[in-house]
Motif scaffolding. Structure first.
Motif, PDB file in Angstrom:
ATOM      1  N   LEU A 416     -17.614  11.536 -33.793  1.00 12.38           N
ATOM      2  CA  LEU A 416     -16.275  11.224 -34.281  1.00 12.38           C
ATOM      3  C   LEU A 416     -15.258  12.247 -33.780  1.00 12.38           C
ATOM      4  CD1 LEU A 416     -14.230   9.801 -36.130  1.00 12.38           C
ATOM      5  CD2 LEU A 416     -15.081  11.220 -38.008  1.00 12.38           C
ATOM      6  N   ALA A 417     -15.624  13.533 -33.857  1.00 17.55           N
ATOM      7  CA  ALA A 417     -14.693  14.584 -33.443  1.00 17.55           C
ATOM      8  C   ALA A 417     -14.361  14.470 -31.964  1.00 17.55           C
ATOM      9  CB  ALA A 417     -15.303  15.948 -33.758  1.00 17.55           C
ATOM     10  N   LEU A 418     -15.366  14.213 -31.132  1.00 17.48           N
ATOM     11  CA  LEU A 418     -15.110  14.088 -29.698  1.00 17.48           C
ATOM     12  C   LEU A 418     -14.260  12.857 -29.400  1.00 17.48           C
ATOM     13  CD1 LEU A 418     -18.649  15.042 -28.316  1.00 17.48           C
ATOM     14  CD2 LEU A 418     -16.567  16.434 -28.282  1.00 17.48           C
ATOM     15  N   ALA A 419     -14.505  11.751 -30.120  1.00 20.06           N
ATOM     16  CA  ALA A 419     -13.698  10.548 -29.901  1.00 20.06           C
ATOM     17  C   ALA A 419     -12.255  10.779 -30.335  1.00 20.06           C
ATOM     18  CB  ALA A 419     -14.305   9.375 -30.664  1.00 20.06           C
ATOM     19  N   LEU A 420     -12.059  11.423 -31.491  1.00 21.73           N
ATOM     20  CA  LEU A 420     -10.701  11.720 -31.946  1.00 21.73           C
ATOM     21  C   LEU A 420     -10.023  12.723 -31.023  1.00 21.73           C
ATOM     22  CD1 LEU A 420     -11.254  11.963 -35.815  1.00 21.73           C
ATOM     23  CD2 LEU A 420     -10.286  10.060 -34.511  1.00 21.73           C
ATOM     24  N   ASN A 421     -10.806  13.663 -30.506  1.00 26.54           N
ATOM     25  CA  ASN A 421     -10.252  14.645 -29.577  1.00 26.54           C
ATOM     26  C   ASN A 421      -9.774  13.960 -28.300  1.00 26.54           C
ATOM     27  OD1 ASN A 421      -9.838  17.540 -28.811  1.00 26.54           O
ATOM     28  ND2 ASN A 421     -11.315  16.998 -27.186  1.00 26.54           N
ATOM     29  N   LYS A 422     -10.560  12.987 -27.817  1.00 24.95           N
ATOM     30  CA  LYS A 422     -10.163  12.246 -26.626  1.00 24.95           C
ATOM     31  C   LYS A 422      -8.941  11.371 -26.911  1.00 24.95           C
ATOM     32  CE  LYS A 422     -13.516  10.791 -24.168  1.00 24.95           C
ATOM     33  NZ  LYS A 422     -14.665  10.004 -23.636  1.00 24.95           N
ATOM     34  N   THR A 423      -8.900  10.810 -28.114  1.00 25.37           N
ATOM     35  CA  THR A 423      -7.777   9.946 -28.471  1.00 25.37           C
ATOM     36  C   THR A 423      -6.486  10.749 -28.618  1.00 25.37           C
ATOM     37  OG1 THR A 423      -9.276   8.477 -29.667  1.00 25.37           O
ATOM     38  CG2 THR A 423      -6.945   8.299 -30.190  1.00 25.37           C
ATOM     39  N   SER A 424      -6.591  11.940 -29.187  1.00 21.15           N
ATOM     40  CA  SER A 424      -5.382  12.758 -29.428  1.00 21.15           C
ATOM     41  C   SER A 424      -4.959  13.572 -28.224  1.00 21.15           C
ATOM     42  CB  SER A 424      -5.637  13.697 -30.610  1.00 21.15           C
ATOM     43  OG  SER A 424      -6.663  14.627 -30.292  1.00 21.15           O
ATOM     44  N   GLY A 425      -5.770  13.541 -27.157  1.00 20.00           N
ATOM     45  CA  GLY A 425      -5.430  14.324 -25.980  1.00 20.00           C
ATOM     46  C   GLY A 425      -5.803  15.773 -26.101  1.00 20.00           C
ATOM     47  N   GLY A 426      -6.755  16.069 -26.922  1.00 25.32           N
ATOM     48  CA  GLY A 426      -7.167  17.459 -27.116  1.00 25.32           C
ATOM     49  C   GLY A 426      -7.809  18.058 -25.897  1.00 25.32           C
ATOM     50  N   GLY A 427      -8.250  17.233 -24.972  1.00 22.08           N
ATOM     51  CA  GLY A 427      -8.862  17.763 -23.757  1.00 22.08           C
ATOM     52  C   GLY A 427      -7.857  18.091 -22.701  1.00 22.08           C
ATOM     53  N   GLY A 428      -6.548  18.117 -22.994  1.00 22.39           N
ATOM     54  CA  GLY A 428      -5.533  18.458 -22.003  1.00 22.39           C
ATOM     55  C   GLY A 428      -4.738  17.259 -21.556  1.00 22.39           C
ATOM     56  N   ARG A 429      -5.141  16.044 -21.892  1.00 22.91           N
ATOM     57  CA  ARG A 429      -4.410  14.845 -21.488  1.00 22.91           C
ATOM     58  C   ARG A 429      -3.494  14.420 -22.623  1.00 22.91           C
ATOM     59  NH1 ARG A 429      -9.625  14.426 -19.949  1.00 22.91           N
ATOM     60  NH2 ARG A 429     -10.170  13.365 -21.885  1.00 22.91           N
ATOM     61  N   SER A 430      -2.503  13.636 -22.267  1.00 22.85           N
ATOM     62  CA  SER A 430      -1.581  13.150 -23.295  1.00 22.85           C
ATOM     63  C   SER A 430      -2.302  12.150 -24.162  1.00 22.85           C
ATOM     64  CB  SER A 430      -0.346  12.514 -22.657  1.00 22.85           C
ATOM     65  OG  SER A 430      -0.718  11.410 -21.830  1.00 22.85           O
ATOM     66  N   GLY A 431      -2.079  12.177 -25.484  1.00 24.57           N
ATOM     67  CA  GLY A 431      -2.735  11.277 -26.401  1.00 24.57           C
ATOM     68  C   GLY A 431      -1.784  10.850 -27.492  1.00 24.57           C
ATOM     69  N   VAL A 432      -2.376  10.319 -28.564  1.00 24.59           N
ATOM     70  CA  VAL A 432      -1.593   9.827 -29.685  1.00 24.59           C
ATOM     71  C   VAL A 432      -1.665  10.829 -30.824  1.00 24.59           C
ATOM     72  CG1 VAL A 432      -2.002   7.430 -29.025  1.00 24.59           C
ATOM     73  CG2 VAL A 432      -3.554   8.555 -30.631  1.00 24.59           C
ATOM     74  N   ARG A 433      -0.765  10.676 -31.752  1.00 18.46           N
ATOM     75  CA  ARG A 433      -0.746  11.526 -32.932  1.00 18.46           C
ATOM     76  C   ARG A 433      -1.633  10.887 -33.991  1.00 18.46           C
ATOM     77  NH1 ARG A 433       3.740  14.579 -34.433  1.00 18.46           N
ATOM     78  NH2 ARG A 433       3.876  13.289 -36.313  1.00 18.46           N
ATOM     79  N   LEU A 434      -2.692  11.555 -34.345  1.00 20.99           N
ATOM     80  CA  LEU A 434      -3.634  11.009 -35.321  1.00 20.99           C
ATOM     81  C   LEU A 434      -2.990  10.867 -36.692  1.00 20.99           C
ATOM     82  CD1 LEU A 434      -6.934  12.920 -34.392  1.00 20.99           C
ATOM     83  CD2 LEU A 434      -6.168  10.661 -33.636  1.00 20.99           C
ATOM     84  N   GLU A 435      -2.000  11.710 -36.969  1.00 20.58           N
ATOM     85  CA  GLU A 435      -1.354  11.623 -38.269  1.00 20.58           C
ATOM     86  C   GLU A 435      -0.513  10.363 -38.413  1.00 20.58           C
ATOM     87  OE1 GLU A 435       1.060  14.569 -35.771  1.00 20.58           O
ATOM     88  OE2 GLU A 435      -1.024  13.952 -36.054  1.00 20.58           O
ATOM     89  N   ASP A 436      -0.268   9.664 -37.279  1.00 19.67           N
ATOM     90  CA  ASP A 436       0.488   8.415 -37.328  1.00 19.67           C
ATOM     91  C   ASP A 436      -0.387   7.211 -37.686  1.00 19.67           C
ATOM     92  OD1 ASP A 436       2.734   9.803 -36.638  1.00 19.67           O
ATOM     93  OD2 ASP A 436       2.555   9.355 -34.490  1.00 19.67           O
ATOM     94  N   PHE A 437      -1.684   7.455 -37.840  1.00 22.62           N
ATOM     95  CA  PHE A 437      -2.578   6.322 -38.132  1.00 22.62           C
ATOM     96  C   PHE A 437      -2.323   5.783 -39.532  1.00 22.62           C
ATOM     97  CE2 PHE A 437      -6.450   4.726 -40.140  1.00 22.62           C
ATOM     98  CZ  PHE A 437      -6.766   3.689 -39.282  1.00 22.62           C
ATOM     99  N   ASN A 438      -2.314   4.453 -39.641  1.00 18.89           N
ATOM    100  CA  ASN A 438      -2.325   3.767 -40.933  1.00 18.89           C
ATOM    101  C   ASN A 438      -3.127   2.487 -40.774  1.00 18.89           C
ATOM    102  OD1 ASN A 438      -0.476   1.517 -40.130  1.00 18.89           O
ATOM    103  ND2 ASN A 438       0.992   3.221 -39.948  1.00 18.89           N
ATOM    104  N   TYR A 439      -3.323   1.792 -41.854  1.00 15.35           N
ATOM    105  CA  TYR A 439      -4.223   0.641 -41.835  1.00 15.35           C
ATOM    106  C   TYR A 439      -3.649  -0.565 -41.096  1.00 15.35           C
ATOM    107  CZ  TYR A 439      -6.636   3.331 -45.430  1.00 15.35           C
ATOM    108  OH  TYR A 439      -7.292   4.327 -46.116  1.00 15.35           O
TER     109      TYR A 439
END
Length: 900
Positions: A416-439
């Motif tokens: 989960l952490a690696l997937a969220l990291n990839k989604t948020s751009g934690g690896g250096g790439r541009s990503g989305v803001r996880l705090e913007d997630f809603n249902y």
């Protein structure tokens, strides 16, 4: 220093040709030393700084660790390993030293989890501490989700869908928003995953094995680090094939996970040519299904049920004695190691009884702990993880539910952490803001889904990767309970069909048991003593028939022999020989011949008996038939007796034989006899209770056997009954044309009685080979012996004792009379003389009648002319002429006149 370099030199050399294409830093000697990140360094294990300066390459499998100075921390891979191809691991991902972000500045991302702390599978007891440990490790890393902190909100689902529904409602409708849901049990995961898509939530399970959860249409956002339960089935099938088992039985708890697993197993075993003979299920009480397994002689049994039900099942197994050297149980491997020793008030079996009942069973278990003990993405080996987790547990690992699945829960957080990291751009790439997630934000859900779907990393449970259905791919561990503890006996990789076997399996009986009671097929062969004895009698009978035939042919010129219709007697002798010869194929079975020769033996039996009966009995029947036809006619047809022609006799025999030949030929062409097997009830030998004897008996039969026997026995029986009747009717007939018809009648009596008794008896005793053969063969032997003795022995005796060896011509030349010393000629002359006397008597009676009439007329005239004379006082007779004779009688050749 020189000595140290000499010692390390062999380790730094890479074998020639090992690995594929090399990177620029790769050589055949190992891996070239690489530079550390900026503001950081490299920790070389086991080497000092001076030693590192003296070398340029490090050996294969050598690990280095990045470290950062001051308040900085490593972002990216912290540990790299030298591969066999001369490159370092994860070289496509750079490692950097960055400033550490305070926890207070990181944004929280919430995980909603349901841990079963009790119930059918209390896996939350170990999985919850493992998840908490993983969260600590992930949150301490600055290269993974540097701007976020993962937090856990959890409830106890008790492995109950009803309880889980309540907590799922609370998780969804209470703040904060959860970015992912983590259920445990399959039944709970089914409920959660089916509802999660309505809230655009990813579901990641650490303990669900139900094959139904692999349905992407029904569960589109579901992932699991626990492989599907169907992954056990290829392993089970492989073990069935390894030990040569073709029949298995199953017993399952009626839940979706076990039903779908069993359906998948049924398809797989069918492809492998293995049969599930018995399939039992239960909801809460396994007593009746276990009894059914015992009654149906199940040996190899696959059990699919939760741990609490497993204790109930094996308590019943102990009561039914469904364990030991004859039985093998296959169970699920994710029970606690001491599950059978845990106190359970719902059963009434002791620990010793349960231990005895479960001994030797096999478990198939997904490999949940990396056996290689290499470092994972968390920089921990599998053994380090176990040690760290054990310290967190409140009880001993064997008494803690879900301890085996704990590595899967730990790796689930990392996935989960690696997937969220990839989604948020934690690896250096541009990503989305996880705090913007809603249902309602499906965009972020889709990005998390793609990141999860492409996950691939080394965890403490092994290599983590998901297939197209979101299920984890893994090896299977095979264990056996030996002496109360589980022992590893092998691994199986279903993707490569590779079975690694340690040869440490132990069996109570010394070897794997049979999949069913070993049935030994044995044929019931004819007693050889009986066969030889009857064969000797039959051979002697054939010799007797040949002697009789030779005698009859040699003396065919003798008138006494000629008057017995010798050609018909010859046919009788030949028929007896054929019937006696049929005894030999009647006694041949699989002991003497192969199955390919059996149809020929069957045909030989049929033809020899059929033709033997037609020739032997048919010739005797012909004699008695013509005797009855010719010599019991009315007076006006007595001339037929003088016209009995031999060809009529031969034609009658030919008709009977022709009917048999036609019937047998049609039978053989339309529905030929072949080998059939009669199977009897199994017999249990005394010396081995695990072996059954299956007696079998060979028969000659055809598809319409009863129809053909009805036709054959029908007209043969009529011939026998008619022969008895004709023999009785002609018992007082005396004729010189067939002078042995009384002997023929006696032979017919014997043959008919024996045949009419033996035929039904042999049909009744057909399953008793010795009795059936004895009845049939002895009937043939005795009837043939009696026929030959009755027909031929009197002729031999007469010719030998009286010396009647000459023909009629020779007797005439020697004595001038062909009837000297010939009782038949005397009888003929006496009959002729009697007929002449009868005519004379008839004439005399007519003459006497005329004389009486004349006398009466004269008396009447005299009485008219002369009155009656008074009686003589002296009492004398009246005087007058003598009375005429009253009657005539014949005594021999003399005629006497009798007077009143």
């Amino acid at each position: 220093m020189l000595l140290l370099l000499l010692l390390l030199a062999p380790l730094f050399l890479c074998p020639h040709g090992a690995g594929g294409a090399q990177t620029p830093n790769a050589t055949s000697e190992g891996c070239q030393i690489i530079h550390p990140p900026w503001e950081g360094g490299i920790r070389y294990r086991g080497l000092t700084r001076d030693q590192v300066k003296a070398i340029n390459f490090l050996p294969v499998d050598y690990e280095i660790e990045y470290v950062c100075r001051g308040e900085r921390e490593v972002v990216g891979p912290k540990v790299r390993k030298c591969l066999a191809n001369g490159s370092w691991t994860d070289m496509d991902t750079p490692s950097r030293c960055v400033n550490r972000t305070p926890h207070s500045e990181r944004r929280a991302v919430y995980i909603g989890a349901l841990f079963p702390m009790s119930g059918g599978w209390p896996g939350g007891q170990a999985c919850q501490p493992a998840v908490e440990m993983a969260l600590e490790d992930v949150n301490s890393r600055r290269d993974i989700l540097p701007d976020y902190e993962l937090k856990l909100i959890h409830h106890d689902s008790k492995c109950d869908p009803g309880q889980a529904t309540k907590y799922l409602y609370e998780l969804l409708y209470n703040d904060p928003i959860k970015i992912i849901l983590m259920p445990g049990c399959s039944s709970v995961s089914t409920l959660v995953a089916e509802a999660a898509r309505m809230w655009n939530l990813i579901v990641l399970s650490y303990g669900s094995s139900s094959p139904a959860l692999s349905n992407r249409q029904r569960f589109p956002t579901f992932f699991r680090t626990h492989p599907s339960a169907t992954l056990h089935n290829p392993t089970r099938v492989k073990l069935f094939e390894k030990w040569g088992w073709k029949k298995i039985a199953t017993i399952q708890q009626t839940t979706e996970v076990f039903t779908s697993t069993l359906d998948d197993l049924e398809e797989r075993v069918k492809e492998a040519g293995i049969e599930i003979t018995f399939r039992q299920s239960f909801f809460s009480d396994p007593a009746v299904p276990v009894k059914n397994l015992k009654r149906q002689d199940a040996r190899i049994i696959v059990g699919l049920f939760y741990e609490t039900e497993a204790r109930k099942v094996f308590c019943e197994v102990y009561k039914e004695r469904l364990f030991g050297k004859k039985y093998v149980w296959f169970l699920i491997g994710w029970y606690a190691d001491n599950w059978f020793k845990i106190y359970d008030p719902s059963i009434n079996c002791t620990v010793d009884e349960m231990t005895e009942a479960v001994e030797g069973h096999i478990t198939t278990e997904i490999v949940m702990l990396n056996p290689a003990n290499t470092r994972s993405i968390s920089n921990m080996t599998s053994q380090e993880f176990v040690e760290k987790l054990t310290k967190r547990l409140k009880r001993h690992p064997e008494e803690t539910g879900g301890f085996q699945e704990a590595p899967l829960a730990y790796d689930a957080i990392w996935a989960l952490a690696l997937a969220l990291n990839k989604t948020s751009g934690g690896g250096g790439r541009s990503g989305v803001r996880l705090e913007d997630f809603n249902y309602n934000n499906q965009t972020i859900t889709d990005q998390i889904y793609r990141a999860m779907n492409s996950s691939s990393f080394e965890g403490v449970s092994g290599h983590v990767v998901f297939d197209a259905s979101g299920s984890r791919m893994a090896w299977t561990l095979i264990e056996q309970l030996q002496g109360g503890s589980y022992k590893k006996i092998g691994y199986y990789d279903s993707t490569k069909d590779d079975l690694s076997w340690s040869k440490t399996d132990k069996w109570i009986g010394g070897s794997p048991p049979a999949d069913q009671t070993l049935v030994i097929k044995t044929f019931r062969f004819l007693s050889q003593k009986l066969f030889i004895s009857v064969s000797v009698l039959s051979s002697l009978g054939i010799v007797l028939a040949v002697v009789c035939l030779s005698f009859n042919i040699y003396n065919s010129h003798v008138r006494y022999i000629q008057n017995s219709q010798p050609n018909l007697n010859n046919l009788t002798a030949v028929g007896c020989s054929l019937a006696l010869a049929a005894v030999f194929p009647l006694g041949l079975d699989g002991y003497h011949i192969g199955r390919n020769q059996f149809p020929f033996v069957c045909q030989a039996r049929l033809w020899l008996l059929g033709l033997g009966f037609s020739l032997g009995y048919g010739s005797m029947f012909t004699k008695i038939w013509w005797v009855h036809t010719v010599f019991t006619k009315k007076e006006e047809k007595k001339e037929w007796r003088k016209t009995l022609e031999p060809w009529k006799l031969y034609a009658t025999v030919g008709l009977l034989v022709g009917m048999d030949v036609l019937t047998l030929a049609i039978w053989q062409i339309v529905d030929p006899l072949h080998r059939t097997i009669e199977t009897f009830a199994k017999e249990e030998p005394k010396e081995d209770i695990d072996v059954s004897i299956l007696p079998q008996l060979e028969h000659c039969s055809s598809r319409k056997m009863n129809t053909w026997l009805g036709i054959f026995y029908g007209y043969k029986g009529l011939l026998l009954l008619l022969g008895i009747f004709l023999a009785y009717e002609t018992k007082s007939v005396s004729t010189e044309k067939i002078n042995d018809h009384r002997a023929v009648g006696m032979a017919i009596y014997n043959v008919a009685v024996l045949c009419l008794i033996t035929a039904p008896v042999t049909m009744i005793l057909s399953s008793q080979q010795d009795a059936a053969f004895a009845f049939a063969s002895l009937a043939i032997v005795f009837s043939s012996y009696i026929t030959l003795v009755v027909l031929f022995v009197p002729k031999m005796r007469r010719l030998i004792t009286r010396g009647e060896w000459q023909s009629e011509a020779q007797d005439t030349m020697k004595t001038g009379s062909s009837t000297n010393n010939n009782e038949e000629e005397k009888s003929r002359l006496l009959e002729k003389e009697n007929r002449e006397l009868e005519k004379i008597i008839a004439e005399k009676e007519e003459r006497v009648s005329e004389l009486r009439h004349q006398l009466q007329s004269r008396q009447q005239l005299r009485s008219r002319r002369h009155p009656p004379t008074p009686p003589d006082p002296s009492g004398g007779l009246p005087r007058g002429p003598p009375e005429p004779p009253d009657r005539l009688s014949c005594d021999g050749s003399r005629v006497h006149l009798l007077y009143k």
